[in-house]
Design an enzyme around this catalytic site. Sequence first.
Site, PDB file in Angstrom:
ATOM      1  CG  HIS A   1       0.342   2.897   4.273  1.00 41.16           C
ATOM      2  ND1 HIS A   1      -0.461   1.800   4.028  1.00 41.16           N
ATOM      3  CD2 HIS A   1       1.144   2.547   5.305  1.00 41.16           C
ATOM      4  CE1 HIS A   1      -0.145   0.834   4.863  1.00 41.16           C
ATOM      5  NE2 HIS A   1       0.816   1.255   5.661  1.00 41.16           N
ATOM      6  CB  CYS A  47      -0.928   0.012   1.218  1.00 42.60           C
ATOM      7  SG  CYS A  47      -2.119  -1.341   1.265  1.00 42.60           S
TER       8      CYS A  47
END
Length: 825
Positions: free
Chosen positions: A135, A79
């Site tokens: 993220h 991510c």
Amino acid sequence: MNKHFPIPVSFLQACCVVLSLGLGAFAADRPNVLFIAIDDLNHSVGALGGHPKAYTPNIDRPAERGVLFTNAHCAAPGCNPSRTAILTGLFPTTTGVYVNHDDWRVMSSVRDTLTLPEAFRKQGYRSVGAGKIYHAHTIHPDGFAGFHDPTSWDAYFPSCNRQLPDESTPDSFPANENPGYYNGFFDWSSLDIDDDAMGDGQVVQWASEQLTESHEQPLFLAVGIYRPHIPWYTPKDYFDNYPPEKITLPEDTKEDLQDLPQAGRDMTRQGWHQWVTDHDHWEDAVQAYLASATFADAMVGRLLAAFDASPMRDNTIIVLWSDHGYHLGHKQHWEKFALWEQTTRVPLIISGPNIPQGARRQTSVSLVDLYPTLAELCQLRPPTKLDGESLVPFLKDPKATAERVALITHGRNNHAVRSQHWRYIHYADGAEELYDHRQDSQERHNLANHPEHADIIVQHRTHLPKAQAPDEGYRKKKSTPKKSGEQWAIVSLKGNQQLALHALDDSLGTLTLRSKTDTNGKPASIAVAPNGRNVYVALHTSNVIASYCLEDDATLTLLNESLIGHAASYVQVHPNGRYLVSSYYGSGKAALHQIREDGSLEHKAVQFLDVASHAHAAVWDHQGHHAFVPHTRPNTITQVRFDPQSERLLPSPNAQLEREANSGPRHLWFHPHCDVAYSSDEQGCSITSYHFDPRRSTLTKAETQSSLPPEGYAGEKKSTSDIEVHPSGRFVYIANRGHNSLAAFAIDPSDRTKLTLISHASTEAVPRSFNIAPNGKFIVAAGQQTGKLAVYRIQENGSLEHTSTLDAGKSPAWVQIVSKPADSN
């Protein structure tokens, strides 16, 4: 199938406008941008055919009315490195952001880069967002904020300092009884709830409201949908769409690992897969993933339905993408964090006016190409250094082709090169893999050792990066892990005319003095900018607000002093870090200050505003759209609106909230996850909750109750002071200044205006101020009369356990805890 899948009509019509892509047409009327990010969605969508049972009509329809890139890949199968690459336009090999715990905001190679949303904001767009864009995750409490960048946004939901709202969970955890994978969060369960109760439902609702409003500037709206990220907790209807007995599983892959080099086998999570198969959970897990993917599709449908009804529908570019793919037992692997097709191939759709409909591009492209593409489409001035290439040629010409490759990196020196027909993988130890997708789309047969393909390997090796940024952030965390307790408490000592900085050990709950800084006057209120480095202090006796830089060696460096002409009582930084609001108890004013790029204040306030006498605090709401000033004597709260265009505080239509006589609202604190606020009532010795309506700029009182102990109180001076909500949103604490105690209240999760008294903790005399550590583990309270700081551990039920006391100095007035800058270890 069920009722959860609306398909917008006008959205499709808007995307059907086929004209030559004349970018000059945008000069007078620049397009809006709807930027939709879906987390962990692999090519299991109908339009890409990644799973035969996947039902994603809302994603599939715009793919037929825009350009679908069928060979699109992430820059990294994680991510954080993937999203950092997208939002900076730079590969991990340029930034050094290789893994999820590399905080791009403090890494010297990238922290000053102009991000994509910031480029839109600085070049005439209103930049707003909701949900996971940078993220973030729900695995740990600090993950809700993630590596968010408040300076990129004019507004954000749930706040400019947090990306994810609270999430719905099952009664038991982990529901699938897994042995602790991801601390139990490799989990799934159907929930008997409506879509709106989900975090994604809240995100999409807020984003939909932004679409229906009129905006004076073109809009860049980023919407991050968290599902199908784990845990797969999803409303029951979506599970019902995928009966386990009809689930299609990947082929049994026990032999699939035999021709892999050891470096490839090391990336698989065979232990997870063994547990899944031993407990007959493979069908259940795939069902949960597909249910979550279809739930994410329904969220896209709701968002596009709002777009369909919006004034933006005829001039908006829509970009839909996912940050990386996902293994569901392929190669005995689960999740991402590998370099095969299943974990790097993603949906990528671009649609809107002047973009061909129903087009498919098979050329390999990378998500890092999005930054230069949107810069060209929207006439932005991008940074001079971008690693991606604009995709506009593929949007202009339906027959456009090009020989391109996508580079994917997972950790330094581990790379995949995806061309139109081949995937080549090169590991740090020199091992290689090669797959021919014309004959082996499942990547079953590693051809790297076949002599007849030597030329193909040599050709693909030329696309490996020639230079790579060091992985210093990764090595630093591995070799010198952050010690427990690396949070700093900054304390204003009015009697000493100093600022003291103490290290807070969040294992033992003790304070250790690190430095003291002399001030030019008696310091009072302290505010810290969202970047954690710039500190602002009201010097009460010298009519000055001083700005400091918090250095890595635990010292404060004075940047400048802004002469105000009044004695400031309270300061707070705007969520975007560019403004500061202050209040003036003696003169009944509030002021707005501009923060320079280096963190210093402009020498003069942008504006002074007459509010009312005894103006005690000054507080921004989550988005920084409004400021609130409680008045202890007139028993009111002034409400003003902030206009970022004119850089002024403007009178609100409902300028004053009148409180009952002898209440004396003193401090105000907003709940971190919803539109609820709480005040400490100085004269009433009470705590009050409020509903906040951001559209009308109003606070509406909900309920008031005493903050004093139910019995046994014998003090003469009854008075409250500070108030603060726990970062989890579960508890609120209030200082009883006259009673020398901290009261803890539980917040009702179903109605956050309702509070239940938990307990009281005795404090040093006259607790003027306290602060909760950013990680939510401890409270540090200042005893102004005794000159001592007391530390309390916050228990699981919200009650407080005293851990230590420290002699601080004369008259500690204010405590502000900040996380030690992450690049200082």
